[in-house]
Design a protein around this motif. Sequence first.
Motif, PDB file in Angstrom:
ATOM      1  N   ASP A 149      36.771  39.911  37.528  1.00 44.48           N
ATOM      2  CA  ASP A 149      36.578  38.523  37.964  1.00 44.48           C
ATOM      3  C   ASP A 149      36.069  38.284  39.289  1.00 44.48           C
ATOM      4  O   ASP A 149      36.198  37.043  40.045  1.00 44.48           O
ATOM      5  CB  ASP A 149      38.276  38.029  38.299  1.00 44.48           C
ATOM      6  N   GLY A 160      45.024  39.414  39.330  1.00 42.03           N
ATOM      7  CA  GLY A 160      44.133  38.180  39.198  1.00 42.03           C
ATOM      8  C   GLY A 160      44.977  36.956  39.678  1.00 42.03           C
ATOM      9  O   GLY A 160      44.316  35.800  39.798  1.00 42.03           O
ATOM     10  N   HIS A 181      34.267  29.668  39.932  1.00 41.87           N
ATOM     11  CA  HIS A 181      34.759  30.831  38.916  1.00 41.87           C
ATOM     12  C   HIS A 181      35.586  29.938  37.806  1.00 41.87           C
ATOM     13  O   HIS A 181      36.277  28.948  37.914  1.00 41.87           O
ATOM     14  CB  HIS A 181      35.621  31.357  39.833  1.00 41.87           C
ATOM     15  N   LYS A 208      38.099  30.794  36.411  1.00 45.18           N
ATOM     16  CA  LYS A 208      39.615  30.869  36.535  1.00 45.18           C
ATOM     17  C   LYS A 208      40.031  30.158  37.781  1.00 45.18           C
ATOM     18  O   LYS A 208      41.386  30.452  37.993  1.00 45.18           O
ATOM     19  CB  LYS A 208      39.982  32.296  36.201  1.00 45.18           C
TER      20      LYS A 208
END
Length: 211
Positions: free
Chosen positions: A62, A96, A126, A128
């Motif tokens: 990520d 995360g 990003h 997320k």
Amino acid sequence: MSDSRQKEVVRSTPVGPIQIRPFCTPSEIQAYRFDDQFGTHAQYKSIYTKRETLEKHASKTDANVVLALTETEQIVGFGVFSQPEADERWTELGPGVMMEVKAVEVSRSLRSRKIAGDLVRLMLTHPKIEQMIAYMVGYSWTWDLDGSGMTAQQYRNMLIRLFNPHGFIELQTNEPNICLKPENLFMARIGSEVSDRVRQDFKWLRFGVSP
């Protein structure tokens, strides 16, 4: 072209166009080199001076390493959005959930060209971002006060202005390193899809109370 590449920005500067490129991969970073202005100055040492450090972050799950590059693929700015270190309290919310803006730096000669703002904005593209808590820690002993000509308070205010437009707000915490100096700064952006439970856990975690 990948979706991340569609988000690239090109900014005009006196030294030519600067390409700001998100989600750089370790293999891409290997082909770039740092501008000579990143290094050790009389009163300041750049946060990262080796490509290997950027490569390490770019390889993490990520993570988003954003680079500002000249036409000759020289690194003149970087932003690193990556996981907190394993021994930090922020990992206690789970994998995360919290991601840190670990670095934003621009070559001294190209500051005041809005490149830092581009780096922050592209770090937060990003996929997320709304499902996580993004945070930044400003330690005054890492700031280039000599090169900026600012006091610690002025530099702190500059960082707040840099991050405020992206949804970051200043928050209180008793984290020991942050509390070492009054000018140190902790800011966070809580994604719109973060649950009420995680929001509450984060509130307590800021003061050392584990979820």
